[in-house]
Design a protein around this motif. Structure first.
Motif, PDB file in Angstrom:
ATOM      1  N   LYS A 129       0.832  -1.214   0.000  1.00  0.00           N
ATOM      2  CA  LYS A 129       0.000   0.000   0.000  1.00  0.00           C
ATOM      3  C   LYS A 129       0.859   1.253   0.000  1.00  0.00           C
ATOM      4  CE  LYS A 129      -4.086  -2.028   2.198  1.00  0.00           C
ATOM      5  NZ  LYS A 129      -4.935  -2.060   3.417  1.00  0.00           N
ATOM      6  N   ALA A 130       1.956   1.228   0.758  1.00  0.00           N
ATOM      7  CA  ALA A 130       2.854   2.386   0.798  1.00  0.00           C
ATOM      8  C   ALA A 130       3.500   2.612  -0.564  1.00  0.00           C
ATOM      9  CB  ALA A 130       3.925   2.184   1.867  1.00  0.00           C
ATOM     10  N   ALA A 131       3.954   1.517  -1.192  1.00  0.00           N
ATOM     11  CA  ALA A 131       4.574   1.619  -2.521  1.00  0.00           C
ATOM     12  C   ALA A 131       3.554   2.071  -3.552  1.00  0.00           C
ATOM     13  CB  ALA A 131       5.179   0.282  -2.919  1.00  0.00           C
ATOM     14  N   TYR A 132       2.325   1.563  -3.446  1.00  0.00           N
ATOM     15  CA  TYR A 132       1.271   1.939  -4.378  1.00  0.00           C
ATOM     16  C   TYR A 132       0.940   3.423  -4.251  1.00  0.00           C
ATOM     17  CZ  TYR A 132      -3.414   2.373  -6.378  1.00  0.00           C
ATOM     18  OH  TYR A 132      -4.498   2.792  -7.105  1.00  0.00           O
ATOM     19  N   SER A 133       0.806   3.900  -3.016  1.00  0.00           N
ATOM     20  CA  SER A 133       0.489   5.304  -2.781  1.00  0.00           C
ATOM     21  C   SER A 133       1.578   6.220  -3.322  1.00  0.00           C
ATOM     22  CB  SER A 133       0.298   5.542  -1.283  1.00  0.00           C
ATOM     23  OG  SER A 133       0.005   6.896  -1.022  1.00  0.00           O
ATOM     24  N   GLN A 134       2.838   5.830  -3.094  1.00  0.00           N
ATOM     25  CA  GLN A 134       3.951   6.630  -3.602  1.00  0.00           C
ATOM     26  C   GLN A 134       3.969   6.607  -5.127  1.00  0.00           C
ATOM     27  OE1 GLN A 134       7.806   5.492  -2.131  1.00  0.00           O
ATOM     28  NE2 GLN A 134       8.880   7.038  -3.308  1.00  0.00           N
ATOM     29  N   GLY A 135       3.669   5.435  -5.703  1.00  0.00           N
ATOM     30  CA  GLY A 135       3.641   5.317  -7.157  1.00  0.00           C
ATOM     31  C   GLY A 135       2.556   6.185  -7.775  1.00  0.00           C
ATOM     32  N   ILE A 136       1.391   6.250  -7.106  1.00  0.00           N
ATOM     33  CA  ILE A 136       0.303   7.097  -7.587  1.00  0.00           C
ATOM     34  C   ILE A 136       0.734   8.559  -7.594  1.00  0.00           C
ATOM     35  CG2 ILE A 136      -1.988   7.990  -7.027  1.00  0.00           C
ATOM     36  CD1 ILE A 136      -2.187   5.283  -8.203  1.00  0.00           C
ATOM     37  N   ASP A 137       1.332   8.997  -6.495  1.00  0.00           N
ATOM     38  CA  ASP A 137       1.779  10.391  -6.400  1.00  0.00           C
ATOM     39  C   ASP A 137       2.819  10.706  -7.470  1.00  0.00           C
ATOM     40  OD1 ASP A 137       0.106  10.810  -4.253  1.00  0.00           O
ATOM     41  OD2 ASP A 137       1.653  10.435  -2.745  1.00  0.00           O
ATOM     42  N   ASN A 138       3.744   9.773  -7.707  1.00  0.00           N
ATOM     43  CA  ASN A 138       4.780   9.991  -8.719  1.00  0.00           C
ATOM     44  C   ASN A 138       4.195  10.079 -10.117  1.00  0.00           C
ATOM     45  OD1 ASN A 138       6.729   9.952  -6.735  1.00  0.00           O
ATOM     46  ND2 ASN A 138       7.288   7.814  -7.066  1.00  0.00           N
ATOM     47  N   MET A 139       3.121   9.325 -10.360  1.00  0.00           N
ATOM     48  CA  MET A 139       2.494   9.348 -11.677  1.00  0.00           C
ATOM     49  C   MET A 139       1.688  10.627 -11.896  1.00  0.00           C
ATOM     50  SD  MET A 139       1.151   5.462 -12.282  1.00  0.00           S
ATOM     51  CE  MET A 139       0.425   5.911 -13.850  1.00  0.00           C
ATOM     52  N   LEU A 140       0.999  11.077 -10.853  1.00  0.00           N
ATOM     53  CA  LEU A 140       0.133  12.248 -11.000  1.00  0.00           C
ATOM     54  C   LEU A 140       0.925  13.546 -11.087  1.00  0.00           C
ATOM     55  CD1 LEU A 140      -2.747  11.370  -8.502  1.00  0.00           C
ATOM     56  CD2 LEU A 140      -2.782  11.216 -10.994  1.00  0.00           C
ATOM     57  N   MET A 141       2.139  13.544 -10.506  1.00  0.00           N
ATOM     58  CA  MET A 141       2.924  14.773 -10.457  1.00  0.00           C
ATOM     59  C   MET A 141       3.199  15.373 -11.838  1.00  0.00           C
ATOM     60  SD  MET A 141       6.545  15.381  -8.486  1.00  0.00           S
ATOM     61  CE  MET A 141       5.931  14.389  -7.125  1.00  0.00           C
ATOM     62  N   PRO A 142       3.701  14.576 -12.823  1.00  0.00           N
ATOM     63  CA  PRO A 142       4.017  15.188 -14.119  1.00  0.00           C
ATOM     64  C   PRO A 142       2.860  15.173 -15.113  1.00  0.00           C
ATOM     65  CG  PRO A 142       4.765  12.929 -14.126  1.00  0.00           C
ATOM     66  CD  PRO A 142       4.111  13.171 -12.771  1.00  0.00           C
ATOM     67  N   MET A 143       1.711  14.670 -14.688  1.00  0.00           N
ATOM     68  CA  MET A 143       0.639  14.381 -15.633  1.00  0.00           C
ATOM     69  C   MET A 143      -0.078  15.643 -16.105  1.00  0.00           C
ATOM     70  SD  MET A 143      -2.582  11.899 -14.996  1.00  0.00           S
ATOM     71  CE  MET A 143      -3.326  13.116 -13.931  1.00  0.00           C
TER      72      MET A 143
END
Length: 204
Positions: A129-143
């Motif tokens: 869940k922690a990795a997933y949440s961080q991955g979501i944030d990383n994806m949304l940042m440059p989008m």
């Protein structure tokens, strides 16, 4: 974890770790014994306990190690993009490459993802869940969100896409066979459909 493990020659470390991946990729956490793991790695059981306090510590090390390897592999094929669906495709296609290059590690990761043993389940879920949440944030940042139709919740859309991917992983876990070719074709097909549904019409 005993730091003396990392004092071993790299080849010896890899022998022990790869053997552990092999055992855990074919057995549940409960059914894989330290004796099996030691025999597969070519070390005595007492020596394996010297390096890792118990089976749980070894398992969690493998889980973290697998995640690190995948992030490194994903980074190699990553190109800068602000296109939401391009980012999704890059990550899934990198996933498929990893399946082909390291199938044993990937099968271990699938087993870990769906592991139900209470001794290990909680920490694995928390880590995921922690990795997933961080991955979501990383994806949304440059989008670039301007291309979406009004009212689209991209975070909710990501959750739906993740649900689809989890269903694919569950099928692979259940069958015991990886299917990178199918996943590659399917994600590309679905991405085309998602673009039509969620993005604004272009006036070319």
């Amino acid at each position: 974890m005993n730091e003396k493990f990392f004092a071993l020659p790299v080849e010896r470390q890899e022998q022990i770790i790869n053997a552990a991946y092999e055992v855990f990729s074919r057995n549940s956490y409960k059914n894989a014994s330290m004796s099996q793991l030691a025999d597969a790695g070519g070390v005595s059981k007492s020596l394996l306990f010297h390096y890792f306090i118990n089976k749980k510590e070894l398992y969690l090390y493998l889980w973290e190690h697998a995640g690190r390897l995948f992030r490194e592999a994903a980074g190699k094929g990553h190109t800068q993009s602000t296109d939401f669906f391009e980012i999704i495709c890059q990550r899934v296609l990198a996933n498929c490459v990893f399946m082909r290059e390291a199938p044993t590690i990937y099968l271990f990761a699938l087993r870990a993802l769906f592991e139900e043993n209470p001794e290990i389940k909680g920490e694995l879920r928390h880590n995921y869940k922690a990795a997933y949440s961080q991955g979501i944030d990383n994806m949304l940042m440059p989008m670039d969100t301007d291309s979406f139709r009004p009212g689209i919740d991209t975070r909710l859309l990501l959750e739906e896409i993740n649900g689809y991917l989890l269903s694919c992983y569950w099928q692979m876990f259940s069958s015991g066979e990886l299917a990178p070719d199918f996943l590659e074709k399917d994600i590309l097909k679905r991405t085309g459909q998602w673009r039509m549904v969620y993005l604004k019409e272009r006036n070319d």
